[in-house]
Write a protein that holds these residues in place. Structure first.
Motif, PDB file in Angstrom:
ATOM      1  N   LEU A 182      50.837 111.663  33.477  1.00 11.66           N
ATOM      2  CA  LEU A 182      51.956 111.501  32.549  1.00 11.66           C
ATOM      3  C   LEU A 182      52.134 110.043  32.133  1.00 11.66           C
ATOM      4  CD1 LEU A 182      54.538 113.836  34.337  1.00 11.66           C
ATOM      5  CD2 LEU A 182      52.916 114.419  32.528  1.00 11.66           C
ATOM      6  N   SER A 183      51.940 109.087  33.082  1.00  9.02           N
ATOM      7  CA  SER A 183      52.138 107.667  32.775  1.00  9.02           C
ATOM      8  C   SER A 183      50.881 107.009  32.218  1.00  9.02           C
ATOM      9  CB  SER A 183      52.593 106.925  34.029  1.00  9.02           C
ATOM     10  OG  SER A 183      51.602 107.040  35.036  1.00  9.02           O
ATOM     11  N   SER A 219      61.672 117.795  40.805  1.00  5.15           N
ATOM     12  CA  SER A 219      61.298 118.330  39.500  1.00  5.15           C
ATOM     13  C   SER A 219      61.212 119.844  39.549  1.00  5.15           C
ATOM     14  CB  SER A 219      59.952 117.749  39.060  1.00  5.15           C
ATOM     15  OG  SER A 219      59.539 118.324  37.831  1.00  5.15           O
ATOM     16  N   MET A 220      61.454 120.461  38.385  1.00  5.73           N
ATOM     17  CA  MET A 220      61.260 121.899  38.259  1.00  5.73           C
ATOM     18  C   MET A 220      59.988 122.151  37.457  1.00  5.73           C
ATOM     19  SD  MET A 220      63.950 123.093  35.321  1.00  5.73           S
ATOM     20  CE  MET A 220      63.835 122.492  33.636  1.00  5.73           C
ATOM     21  N   THR A 235      55.918 122.696  31.365  1.00  4.81           N
ATOM     22  CA  THR A 235      55.776 121.543  32.251  1.00  4.81           C
ATOM     23  C   THR A 235      54.306 121.177  32.387  1.00  4.81           C
ATOM     24  OG1 THR A 235      57.744 122.237  33.464  1.00  4.81           O
ATOM     25  CG2 THR A 235      56.283 120.647  34.538  1.00  4.81           C
ATOM     26  N   GLU A 236      54.015 119.891  32.224  1.00  5.96           N
ATOM     27  CA  GLU A 236      52.650 119.393  32.388  1.00  5.96           C
ATOM     28  C   GLU A 236      52.488 118.863  33.803  1.00  5.96           C
ATOM     29  OE1 GLU A 236      49.579 116.083  30.453  1.00  5.96           O
ATOM     30  OE2 GLU A 236      51.624 116.328  29.679  1.00  5.96           O
ATOM     31  N   LEU A 237      51.430 119.277  34.469  1.00  6.39           N
ATOM     32  CA  LEU A 237      51.183 118.845  35.835  1.00  6.39           C
ATOM     33  C   LEU A 237      50.813 117.370  35.853  1.00  6.39           C
ATOM     34  CD1 LEU A 237      49.157 121.876  37.248  1.00  6.39           C
ATOM     35  CD2 LEU A 237      51.589 121.380  37.507  1.00  6.39           C
ATOM     36  N   ALA A 238      51.421 116.620  36.786  1.00  7.33           N
ATOM     37  CA  ALA A 238      51.139 115.188  36.895  1.00  7.33           C
ATOM     38  C   ALA A 238      49.815 114.934  37.593  1.00  7.33           C
ATOM     39  CB  ALA A 238      52.273 114.493  37.642  1.00  7.33           C
ATOM     40  N   PHE A 239      49.431 115.826  38.517  1.00  6.81           N
ATOM     41  CA  PHE A 239      48.190 115.670  39.270  1.00  6.81           C
ATOM     42  C   PHE A 239      47.463 117.000  39.266  1.00  6.81           C
ATOM     43  CE2 PHE A 239      51.259 112.688  41.042  1.00  6.81           C
ATOM     44  CZ  PHE A 239      50.573 111.484  40.941  1.00  6.81           C
ATOM     45  N   ASP A 240      46.149 116.916  39.290  1.00  3.88           N
ATOM     46  CA  ASP A 240      45.346 118.136  39.237  1.00  3.88           C
ATOM     47  C   ASP A 240      45.326 118.875  40.573  1.00  3.88           C
ATOM     48  OD1 ASP A 240      44.555 117.880  36.533  1.00  3.88           O
ATOM     49  OD2 ASP A 240      43.139 116.311  37.124  1.00  3.88           O
TER      50      ASP A 240
END
Length: 606
Positions: free
Chosen positions: A183-184, A146-147, A153-158
């Motif tokens: 995201l999921s 991923s870019m 872009t939204e971060l999937a993990f903090d």
């Protein structure tokens, strides 16, 4: 669990069975398994309470998992604590080691990865994306890194930020929907907007190992519940497995060939979903499925290389055996040659002893020669030293001789200079004596003339007194009177003298002075000549005065009676003129003599 929930579960199972009969792509689970599940679901509520696990979630996910749900990514409480040191290392079987070696060659896993080390979640995510890009032949099943676009872009993990070295791989899995993330989870009804952590440094669990890989391999996971999973696996710790991982486990167990669980964990009835896995087990999981062909090819190549190495080893063994036979023959021939060499060595020893004896004799002779040579060398050194001393003494004598000759020349030169100076002093003394003699003669002449002048003045004074007694008054000037009564000094000459006697005596003195001048040279002669010139000048003055006085005397004879007074005065004037002339000449002569004496004295001093 309540009775309504059991009824809902049974209804869901029946619907799933109908869907499976309509579509063959839904699940690979066999019909008997489903019928067994339906029959077991019709058991009364009391029996179900003992056999069905009690999940807190009241949703249908407690009994089965919907198709396509992302694999769980949350870390259990057991794995959040960093594990301790591995005291007993894990056993790595042959297939796991081969898979790890093949993935190393294919640049999927790093070369420094060891099979017995624990695998982290970060490493497994990175290897999954790398294997998908390198080993997947189907473009549809590839997962790309991923870019990150700022503010988009939204971060999937903090805890996975863009600066993380594996951000692109972990974010890529989350954006592909393969693992659960922020995201999921947004599409779930019970989504909690709290922080979601990936925990990249935590060890990878067995549950995540299977679920992540199967989510990547299978675009559509089968529906699963506890009974189906238990029937396929026989795990007695199903209650500890996350229900979201059931479809992945069912999919792995439903394959016709050994899956990840069989290859990685072997025969087991305890799945232990939170147990850490090794890097060799992770390599086996990555090498299954679509990547198995490439891994098999790589393993075949490695096996071929191994066979080739074995062939080379066999060839080397054969060569070693041949070399052994050759070496044996060589050793036999070598022993024969050694015997010959020993015989030659004995002969050489005898010759060596003879040579040693001859050498000892030669050394004794050489010692005698060396002693003689040393004695000759010592005598030569002594002679050389004596020669140097003699040469130094000779050189010193030559230097002394040169210095003596130089001193002699200098002394002779000084002696000659001294003689010259002595002669010059004698000459100067002679000249000084001559000058002194001339001065003494001139002084004596001047004193005699002065004495006669005083006597003449005395006679004139007596004549004046006699004339006064006879009645004739004679007046004499004060100057003449003072000069007539002057003291007896060598610079005052007489006033009334006989002119002829003075002139004759002066000429006699001039002759003597000329004789003295002829005996000397230089300045002394010049000095005497000056004295002669002064005296000659005085004589000429006296002669002139005498002629004038004679003329006046003739005149006085004619008028002696009538002009007695005039005659006396005339006589006085004549006498005064003569006296002044004699006085002036005497003064000049005395002054010149004094200057000459001073010059001679100064010259003699210098």
């Amino acid at each position: 669990m309540s009775l309504p929930s059991v009824e809902i579960k049974n209804a869901s199972l029946e619907d799933n069975k109908l869907n499976e009969s309509e579509s063959s792509q839904t699940t690979p689970v066999s019909a008997p398994a489903h019928s067994l599940t339906i029959e077991q679901s019709k058991i009364d509520c009391d029996g179900m309470k003992d056999s069905i696990p009690d999940f807190e979630s009241p949703t249908p996910r407690s009994s089965f998992s919907p198709v396509g749900i992302p694999a769980p990514s949350a870390v259990s409480a057991d794995l959040q604590v960093h594990p301790g040191e591995v005291l007993v290392p894990a056993v790595v079987d042959q297939f796991q080691g081969q898979a790890l070696a093949a993935l190393r060659v294919l640049k999927v896993i790093e070369a420094e990865a060891l099979p017995g080390e624990l695998c982290t979640r970060r490493e497994y995510a990175r290897w999954l994306v790398a294997a998908s890009s390198a080993l997947s032949r189907n473009v549809v099943s590839k997962v790309y890194p991923s870019m990150y676009v700022e503010n988009v872009t939204e971060l999937a993990f903090d805890d996975i930020i863009p600066e993380d070295p594996d951000f692109s791989s972990i974010q890529g899995l989350a954006e592909a929907g393969l693992i659960s993330s922020k995201l999921s989870n947004q599409d779930l009804l019970n989504y909690n907007r709290g922080p979601v952590y990936f925990s990249p440094e935590s060890p990878l669990s067995r549950q995540d190992l299977v679920s992540w890989k199967m989510a990547l391999e299978k675009r559509q996971l089968p529906e699963a519940d506890r009974e189906i999973l238990y029937q396929l696996s026989g795990f007695i710790d199903i209650d500890k497995i996350n229900p979201d991982a059931w479809p992945a486990l069912v999919a792995d167990l439903s394959t016709g060939e050994p899956g990840i669980i069989a290859l990685a964990f072997g025969c087991t009835r305890l799945f232990q979903p939170n147990k850490p896995v090794t890097k060799a087990q992770a390599a086996v999981a990555i090498a299954t499925g679509e990547a198995s062909d490439l891994v098999s090819e790589e393993l075949a190549r490695i096996e071929a290389e191994s066979v080739a190495e074995n062939a080379v080893s066999a060839h080397n063994a054969l060569v070693a055996e041949v070399e052994k036979d050759v070496n044996a023959n060589f050793e036999k021939e070598l022993s024969i040659e050694r015997e010959k060499i020993d015989a030659f060595e004995k002969m050489a020893e005898e010759a060596k002893r003879e040579l040693e004896r001859i050498r000892a004799e030669r050394e004794e002779e050489n010692m005698v020669l060396m002693k003689d040579r040393a004695a000759i060398s010592a005598e030569t050194k002594i002679l050389s030293r004596l020669r140097r001393e003699v040469e130094e003494q000779l050189e010193s004598m030559i230097n002394d001789k040169v210095e003596i000759s130089y001193e002699r020349e200098r002394i002779s030169k000084l002696r000659k200079e001294t003689e010259d100076e002595t002669q010059e002093i004698v000459r100067l003394q002679h000249e000084l004596e001559v000058e002194r003699k001339a001065l003494s003669m001139a002084r004596a002449w001047a004193e005699d003339e002065a004495k006669r002048a005083r006597e003449q003045a005395k006679a004139l004074e007596e004549a004046r007194e006699q004339c006064e007694r006879q009645g004739v008054k004679v007046v004499v000037d004060n100057d003449l009177h003072e000069e007539s009564v002057a003291g007896d000094t060598w610079v005052n000459v007489g006033k009334q003298v006989a002119v002829e006697g003075t002139i004759s005596r002066g000429e006699t003195l001039v002759g003597k002075l000329k004789i003295l001048a002829s005996e000397v040279k230089g300045k002394s002669r010049e000095f005497i000549d000056k004295i002669v010139q002064r005296i000659q000048y005085l004589i000429s003055v006296l002669r002139k005065w005498a002629s004038d006085a004679g003329a006046k005397a003739e005149e006085l004879k004619d008028g002696a009676v009538l002009k007695a007074r005039g005659s006396v005065q005339e006589m006085q004037q004549t006498t005064a003129g003569f006296s002044s002339a004699v006085k002036e000449g005497a003064k000049r002569v005395a002054g010149d003599c004094r200057e000459g004496v001073e010059k001679l004295t100064q010259r003699f001093r210098t």
